[in-house]
Design a protein around this motif. Structure first.
Motif, PDB file in Angstrom:
ATOM      1  N   VAL A 184       2.027   1.813  -3.544  1.00  0.00           N
ATOM      2  CA  VAL A 184       0.937   2.360  -4.360  1.00  0.00           C
ATOM      3  C   VAL A 184       0.691   3.818  -3.978  1.00  0.00           C
ATOM      4  O   VAL A 184       0.485   4.677  -4.846  1.00  0.00           O
ATOM      5  N   ASP A 185       0.709   4.074  -2.689  1.00  0.00           N
ATOM      6  CA  ASP A 185       0.504   5.433  -2.194  1.00  0.00           C
ATOM      7  C   ASP A 185       1.502   6.386  -2.844  1.00  0.00           C
ATOM      8  O   ASP A 185       1.140   7.459  -3.351  1.00  0.00           O
ATOM      9  N   GLN A 213       0.809   6.693  -6.749  1.00  0.00           N
ATOM     10  CA  GLN A 213      -0.390   7.498  -7.042  1.00  0.00           C
ATOM     11  C   GLN A 213      -0.091   8.983  -6.897  1.00  0.00           C
ATOM     12  O   GLN A 213      -0.478   9.795  -7.752  1.00  0.00           O
ATOM     13  N   SER A 214       0.581   9.308  -5.817  1.00  0.00           N
ATOM     14  CA  SER A 214       0.911  10.714  -5.580  1.00  0.00           C
ATOM     15  C   SER A 214       1.877  11.229  -6.638  1.00  0.00           C
ATOM     16  O   SER A 214       1.790  12.385  -7.064  1.00  0.00           O
ATOM     17  N   ALA A 236       0.833  -1.204   0.000  1.00  0.00           N
ATOM     18  CA  ALA A 236       0.000   0.000   0.000  1.00  0.00           C
ATOM     19  C   ALA A 236       0.867   1.252   0.000  1.00  0.00           C
ATOM     20  O   ALA A 236       0.534   2.255  -0.647  1.00  0.00           O
ATOM     21  N   ASP A 280       0.055  11.908  -9.810  1.00  0.00           N
ATOM     22  CA  ASP A 280      -0.770  13.099  -9.632  1.00  0.00           C
ATOM     23  C   ASP A 280       0.023  14.369  -9.940  1.00  0.00           C
ATOM     24  O   ASP A 280      -0.558  15.412 -10.220  1.00  0.00           O
ATOM     25  N   GLN A 281       1.339  14.272  -9.861  1.00  0.00           N
ATOM     26  CA  GLN A 281       2.193  15.441 -10.064  1.00  0.00           C
ATOM     27  C   GLN A 281       2.864  15.452 -11.427  1.00  0.00           C
ATOM     28  O   GLN A 281       3.689  16.304 -11.689  1.00  0.00           O
ATOM     29  N   TYR A 294      -1.788  -2.563  -9.474  1.00  0.00           N
ATOM     30  CA  TYR A 294      -1.781  -1.133  -9.766  1.00  0.00           C
ATOM     31  C   TYR A 294      -0.896  -0.830 -10.978  1.00  0.00           C
ATOM     32  O   TYR A 294      -1.267  -0.035 -11.847  1.00  0.00           O
ATOM     33  N   LEU A 315      -6.828   5.692  -0.224  1.00  0.00           N
ATOM     34  CA  LEU A 315      -6.031   4.523   0.150  1.00  0.00           C
ATOM     35  C   LEU A 315      -5.799   4.445   1.662  1.00  0.00           C
ATOM     36  O   LEU A 315      -5.926   3.386   2.281  1.00  0.00           O
ATOM     37  N   ASN A 321      -2.136   0.651 -14.686  1.00  0.00           N
ATOM     38  CA  ASN A 321      -1.693   1.987 -15.072  1.00  0.00           C
ATOM     39  C   ASN A 321      -0.441   1.918 -15.957  1.00  0.00           C
ATOM     40  O   ASN A 321       0.396   2.817 -15.914  1.00  0.00           O
ATOM     41  N   PHE A 353      -7.024  -4.078  -9.294  1.00  0.00           N
ATOM     42  CA  PHE A 353      -6.918  -2.820  -8.546  1.00  0.00           C
ATOM     43  C   PHE A 353      -6.223  -1.768  -9.412  1.00  0.00           C
ATOM     44  O   PHE A 353      -5.147  -1.998  -9.942  1.00  0.00           O
TER      45      PHE A 353
END
Lengths: 288, 299
Positions: A179-180, A183-184, A176, A187-188, A225, B82, A229, B76
């Protein structure tokens, strides 16, 4: 061309950087060679010295924000390569505090690619899951890329901290957290980011599947993930043993007399041995 | 971000502090953010409607946690919430009651953060699931006709409304009848407010199914009433789904936990037959005529 190293403490970033440098300087990089070393490499030289003595990198060396800045030639092509190694402590703090480190953010926005580090021996099946003692991944003393974890002690610490503080992002399992971060990161960025997944301490993976299969089995959420993506995160998975084995328990007998750059090894996505430079070569191809 | 007043006092503008860039996924979403997500890619607004402790939070947590299992037919693809999912899981399932982060009245306010987000890919389509609880206190207020369902924006906007039957409460002879009453009260309130919309879906979900099947008397009680309740639901929505879920069941539970079936229904476009097609099972010959052909899953 800048490739950013992403990984929390003791995930093998600095060790790979040392091993990469050793392979380049000592002509163990296939058709890739150094044209010019741009920056100070004292840290990398000390790392190679430690590996030669069969010693892991010390904490001060691992978390020193080092970098490798070189010009490389590959066939007729010459590229400038800048690989900054931000401290794992900084990344951990950033994920816990939920705010981007400005320097890392700037690097991420301009990077041509990145390497994400996971440590194989701390992600045994189920370890990335919600019931795992994932805090051991985060609180292991980063004495070196294959330094044994102390899960029992870490577990006690995590449990007592959790009881006192309640839930916090630092308690998330490794999958996690990865992935965290990604993802962030996306986003940038408006552009895709080629990503080499480096599974370090690969010598501790036994029996040895392909790195791709290992990721699917051990870090399921991250694997899904990445697959979902792939247009924005084109990626490849590599297994790396920067030391060639575990110094604490002793190297395999056939490696004891070998030089550090000949002990280190890498397996590609399919589990086939390749040079340590292959993630860099993959990133260069993906970025162009 | 800081406020900055102009010298003449006529204007206040916001200056963005570039040094502070938050990471994604730190909080639950509010309705506006959920709406923005839906403008960029397909999504389903899901509202769980059930009593406190009926398993709503567990359903939300399990839908996320399920993705860690090998061989899932949905992939996923990310989550804007999250951390909230991970925090839910850390409470050690099964979770009783609503998350402590969700105030009972919060679903009524558009700016409250009460929505979990889970992006999944099934087949070729990426779907954003936006999962919201109707807190227990609101559920009761609506059932008791103290509050109109239509006053809750998320319920009006929902693509998937889920009526929850608490299987755990069916085991208690003192409470089991009220479980059925509450569902029928909700059905009446939905009908009174012309909900669900024609382009929305409705499901009857029995939670804690493992607790039902492990007790023969409870199972018999439910089986004797299931057909009629399902028929009541179908009177409101002809294609209403019926799913049995054992989301908090121990690993030793011998049946499928139903979470995968629920997920397939949630991912299906409203009004569409899920792919793979929902298993259709004929009702027994003595079942009421109006219940025949009701789509249901054995889980």
């Amino acid at each position: 061309m800048r490739f950013v190293l992403l990984g929390e403490q003791a995930t093998g970033k600095s060790s790979l950087l040392v091993a990469l440098y050793g392979a380049l300087v000592n002509r163990r990089a296939g058709d890739v060679r150094i044209v010019r070393t741009v920056d100070d490499v004292e840290f990398l030289s000390r790392g190679l010295l430690a590996f030669g003595r069969q010693e892991s990198l010390r904490r001060t060396e691992v978390d020193s924000d080092a970098s490798l800045i070189v010009e490389l030639a590959r066939g007729d092509q010459v590229v400038s390569l800048d690989i900054p190694d931000r401290s794992g402590e900084l990344l951990k703090h950033m994920l816990d505090a939920r705010v981007w480190d400005p320097d890392l953010l700037a690097q991420i926005r301009s990077a041509a690619g990145a390497m994400l580090f996971l440590r194989a021996d701390l992600l045994a099946p189920g370890k990335a899951g919600p019931k795992a003692d994932f805090d051991s991944v985060l609180s292991t003393e980063p004495a070196g890329p294959t330094e044994p974890a102390e899960p029992d002690e870490s577990a006690e610490t995590a449990e007592s901290e959790t009881a006192e503080l309640g839930w916090h992002p630092g308690l998330m399992p490794a999958d996690a957290r990865a992935v965290d971060l990604l993802q962030s990161l996306l986003d940038q960025r408006s552009r895709p980011l080629p990503l080499a997944i480096i599974v370090s301490a690969w010598d501790r993976v036994s029996p040895s599947p392909s790195p791709t299969a290992w990721l699917s089995e051990h870090v399921t959420l991250l694997d899904q993930y990445l697959a979902s993506n792939a247009d924005r995160l084109p990626h490849a998975v590599f297994g790396v043993s920067a030391q060639g084995g575990d110094f604490a328990t002793g190297l395999p007998s056939q490696l004891i007399g070998e030089d550090p750059w000949d002990r280190a090894y890498l397996v590609d996505s399919d589990g086939v041995r390749d040079t340590l430079l292959s993630p860099i070569v993959w990133l260069l191809d993906a970025a162009m | 971000m800081t406020d900055e007043s102009q010298q003449d006092g006529s204007e206040v503008r916001l200056a963005v502090d570039d040094a502070v860039t938050p990471l994604l996924g730190s909080e639950l979403l509010n309705a506006e953010e959920a709406g923005q997500l839906l403008t960029s890619s397909p999504g389903r607004v899901v509202v769980w409607m059930g009593e406190r402790g009926s398993g709503k939070t567990t359903l939300t947590a399990r839908l996320y946690e399920r993705q860690r299992l090998p061989g899932e037919d949905a992939t996923f693809a990310g989550s804007r919430t999250l951390l909230a999912f991970e925090a839910l899981l850390s409470q050690r399932l099964p979770v009783a009651g609503v998350s402590p982060t969700l105030a009972d009245q919060s679903i009524r306010a558009a700016d409250e953060r009460n929505i979990h987000h889970l992006a999944l890919i099934q087949g070729e389509e990426r779907v954003n699931l936006l999962l919201a609880d109707l807190p227990g206190a609101l559920f009761r207020a609506i059932a008791d006709n103290q509050l109109a369902l239509s006053s809750i924006p998320l319920v009006r906007r929902a693509d998937k409304l889920v009526l929850i039957v608490d299987g755990g409460r069916l085991r208690d002879p003192a409470t089991r009848a009220s479980v059925l009453t509450r569902v029928r009260q909700l059905l009446e309130r939905l009908a009174a407010d012309d909900l669900p919309h024609p382009d929305s879906d409705l499901a009857l979900v029995v939670t804690k199914w493992d607790l039902v099947v492990e007790d023969a008397e409870t199972l018999a009680y439910w089986q004797a009433r299931e057909h009629q309740l399902a028929a009541n639901v179908r009177e409101l929505h002809a294609d209403a789904e019926h799913v049995r879920v054992a989301a908090g069941a121990p690993a030793s539970f011998p049946q499928d936990d139903g979470v995968g079936a629920l997920r397939s229904w949630l991912l299906a476009p409203p009004g569409a037959t899920p792919d793979p097609p929902v298993e259709t099972q004929e009702w027994p010959d003595d079942a009421p005529e109006q219940t025949r052909g009701l789509r249901r899953r054995r889980t």
